[in-house]
Design an enzyme around this catalytic site. Structure first.
Site, PDB file in Angstrom:
ATOM      1  N   TYR A   1       1.013  -1.441   0.153  1.00  0.00           N
ATOM      2  CA  TYR A   1       0.091   0.146  -0.026  1.00  0.00           C
ATOM      3  C   TYR A   1       0.661   1.027  -0.178  1.00  0.00           C
ATOM      4  O   TYR A   1       2.168   0.644   0.450  1.00  0.00           O
ATOM      5  CB  TYR A   1      -1.033  -0.159   1.336  1.00  0.00           C
ATOM      6  CG  TYR A   1      -1.471  -0.626   0.916  1.00  0.00           C
ATOM      7  CD1 TYR A   1      -3.638  -0.159   0.809  1.00  0.00           C
ATOM      8  CD2 TYR A   1      -2.165  -2.363   1.069  1.00  0.00           C
ATOM      9  CE1 TYR A   1      -4.474  -1.466  -0.255  1.00  0.00           C
ATOM     10  CE2 TYR A   1      -3.077  -3.323   0.853  1.00  0.00           C
ATOM     11  CZ  TYR A   1      -3.986  -2.336   0.230  1.00  0.00           C
ATOM     12  OH  TYR A   1      -5.027  -3.292   0.050  1.00  0.00           O
ATOM     13  N   GLU A   2       0.475   2.451  -0.503  1.00  0.00           N
ATOM     14  CA  GLU A   2       1.667   3.406  -1.491  1.00  0.00           C
ATOM     15  C   GLU A   2       0.972   4.829  -0.610  1.00  0.00           C
ATOM     16  O   GLU A   2       1.693   5.367  -0.569  1.00  0.00           O
ATOM     17  CB  GLU A   2       1.890   3.591  -2.132  1.00  0.00           C
ATOM     18  CG  GLU A   2       2.904   1.983  -2.649  1.00  0.00           C
ATOM     19  CD  GLU A   2       3.873   2.009  -3.825  1.00  0.00           C
ATOM     20  OE1 GLU A   2       4.358   3.136  -4.518  1.00  0.00           O
ATOM     21  OE2 GLU A   2       4.763   1.368  -3.665  1.00  0.00           O
ATOM     22  N   ASN A   3      -0.689   4.862  -0.560  1.00  0.00           N
ATOM     23  CA  ASN A   3      -0.993   5.878  -0.184  1.00  0.00           C
ATOM     24  C   ASN A   3      -1.596   5.634   1.059  1.00  0.00           C
ATOM     25  O   ASN A   3      -2.887   4.564   0.943  1.00  0.00           O
ATOM     26  CB  ASN A   3      -2.413   6.424  -1.165  1.00  0.00           C
ATOM     27  CG  ASN A   3      -1.252   6.748  -2.204  1.00  0.00           C
ATOM     28  OD1 ASN A   3      -0.378   7.910  -2.375  1.00  0.00           O
ATOM     29  ND2 ASN A   3      -1.103   6.217  -3.495  1.00  0.00           N
TER      30      ASN A   3
END
Ligand SMILES: *[C@@H]1O[C@H](CO)[C@@H](O)[C@H](O)[C@H]1NC(C)=O
Ligand SMILES: *[C@@H]1O[C@H](CO)[C@@H](O)[C@H](O)[C@H]1NC(C)=O
Ligand SMILES: *[C@@H]1O[C@H](CO)[C@@H](O)[C@H](O)[C@H]1NC(C)=O
Ligand SMILES: *[C@@H]1O[C@H](CO)[C@@H](O)[C@H](O)[C@H]1NC(C)=O
Length: 298
Positions: free
Chosen positions: A148-150
Site C-alpha cells: 500500500y502506498e497511500n
C-alpha cells in the site's frame, strides 16, 4: 508401525537438515514482476541455486477494473502472461523459487490506490482472506507482499487489518511468507504494523530508491535509519532498475559498505523484471553472485 517410525526418525531429521542447509537459511532475492503491463514472463529471469528466490507479482488489488474498492475482495491485475501454469512451471524448474502476490501498488489504470478505513474491519479481513486464499490456490502462490502506498491521515486500521490478515493466512497454511514494502513517506503505518506483527513478517522490502540517496555513504545512512525503525536482519537493500536512487555498480559498493559497517546483507530486492529485460538482467545476476559469494547469514 512404531518401530518403523522410530528407526526412520534420524534419517528423516538428516534429510530435513540437508534440505534446510540448501533452502532454509539461504540468502534471498526479491524480484517484482508484471506491474507495468508489459507481456513479461519468468523464463528469462536468471535464478541461481542456493538463493531463496521470490517473485513478487504486481499486483493483487482490492478493486474492480475501474479502481473502485471492493471491501477486501482482491483480484489479480498482474501481466496476463504470468499465468497459473507459468507459476507452476517456474517453481518446478527451480525448487528454490517462491511466488508472492504483492497487494495494491500505486495505481490501477489512472486511478491512484489508497488504504481506506473499512466500515467493518472484521468483514474486510474475512473478504481479503477468502479472496487471497482462492488466488493463492489458483496461482500456486507461497505468500503475500504488502505494498500500500497511500494512506488517509487516520491509518490505524491498516496495521490491524493487514496484521490480522497475514496471521490468519499463515495460521491456515495458505501462505508461508509475508513481506512488507514501505517507502520514504509511508514508513509510519508500516512501523505500526511491524511493531505489532513482526512475528509473522519475514522481510522488509524497504524501497530505498525513494530515500533519494545516490551514493554508498548516503545509502548506509538510510539503511541505518530504516534498521532502527524495522529489524536490521529482516531489512533488505533494494535497487530500482533504470530508476530513482543509487544507480549502476555503486549499488554493490553500497552493499560492501553495509557489510563493512556490521550490517548483514541477507538479500536484495529489485524493482523490476519488467525493466531488467532491457539490460539482460544485469542487476539480478550480479546481486545473486554477490549473495552466493558469501553465504553467511545473520
Ligand atoms: C493463530 O494461531 C495462534 C496459535 O495457535 C493463536 O494464538 C492465534 O490466536 C491465531 N490467530 C488467528 C488470527 O487465527
Ligand atoms: C498515519 O498515522 C500516523 C498516526 O496517526 C500519522 O502520524 C501519520 O502521518 C499517518 N501516516 C500517513 C502516511 O498518512
Ligand atoms: C559475510 O556476510 C555476513 C552477513 O551478510 C557478514 O556479516 C560478513 O561480514 C561477510 N563476510 C565477508 C568476508 O564478507
Ligand atoms: C567475491 O569475493 C571475493 C573475495 O572477497 C571478491 O574478490 C569478489 O569480487 C567477490 N565477487 C563478487 C561477485 O562479489
Amino acid at each position: 508401525m512404531w518401530s518403523l517410525k522410530f528407526h526412520s526418525l534420524p534419517l528423516f531429521l538428516t534429510l530435513v537438515a540437508l534440505i534446510c542447509q540448501q533452502y532454509c537459511d539461504a540468502k534471498v532475492m526479491m524480484e517484482y514482476i508484471g506491474a507495468t503491463g508489459k507481456p513479461v514472463t519468468f523464463d528469462p529471469v536468471p535464478v541461481e541455486e542456493g538463493i531463496d528466490f521470490h517473485f513478487l507479482l504486481g499486483f493483487a488489488i482490492d478493486a474492480d477494473p475501474s479502481g473502485n474498492a471492493q471491501n477486501g475482495v482482491f483480484s489479480p491485475y498482474w501481466a496476463q502472461t504470468l499465468t497459473p501454469d507459468s507459476v507452476a512451471a517456474v517453481k518446478q524448474k527451480h525448487p528454490n523459487v517462491k511466488v508472492l502476490a504483492s497487494l495494491s501498488g500505486w495505481s490501477l489504470g489512472n486511478k491512484v490506490l489508497r488504504w481506506y478505513n473499512p466500515k467493518d474491519n472484521q468483514l474486510w479481513i474475512s473478504n481479503a482472506f477468502s479472496s487471497l486464499k482462492s488466488i493463492s490456490e489458483e496461482y500456486h502462490l507461497d505468500g503475500i507482499d504488502i505494498d500500500y502506498e497511500n494512506f488517509p491521515r487516520n491509518n490505524a486500521s491498516f496495521a490491524h487489518c493487514i496484521g490480522e490478515l497475514i496471521t490468519l493466512l499463515k495460521n491456515n497454511s495458505v501462505i508461508s511468507v509475508a513481506t512488507i514494502a514501505p517507502f520514504h513517506t509511508t514508513v509510519l503505518p508500516y512501523i505500526e504494523l511491524f511493531n505489532n506483527y513482526a512475528d509473522v513478517i519475514d522481510y522488509v522490502n524497504h524501497q530505498f530508491y525513494t530515500d533519494k540517496v545516490r551514493r554508498p555513504k548516503g545509502y548506509l545512512k538510510a539503511f541505518q535509519l530504516r534498521a532502527s525503525q524495522f529489524h536490521k536482519d529482516k531489512l533488505l537493500p533494494s535497487y530500482e532498475v533504470n530508476g530513482r536512487g543509487i544507480q549502476g555498480d555503486a549499488f554493490f559498493d553500497a552493499l560492501n559498505l553495509l557489510e563493512a559497517n556490521g550490517f548483514g546483507v541477507n538479500g536484495v530486492m529489485i524493482y523490476s523484471a519488467d525493466a531488467s529485460s532491457s539490460n539482460n538482467y544485469y542487476y539480478e545476476s550480479k546481486s545473486q553472485a554477490y549473495l552466493i559469494n558469501n553465504t553467511t547469514r545473520v
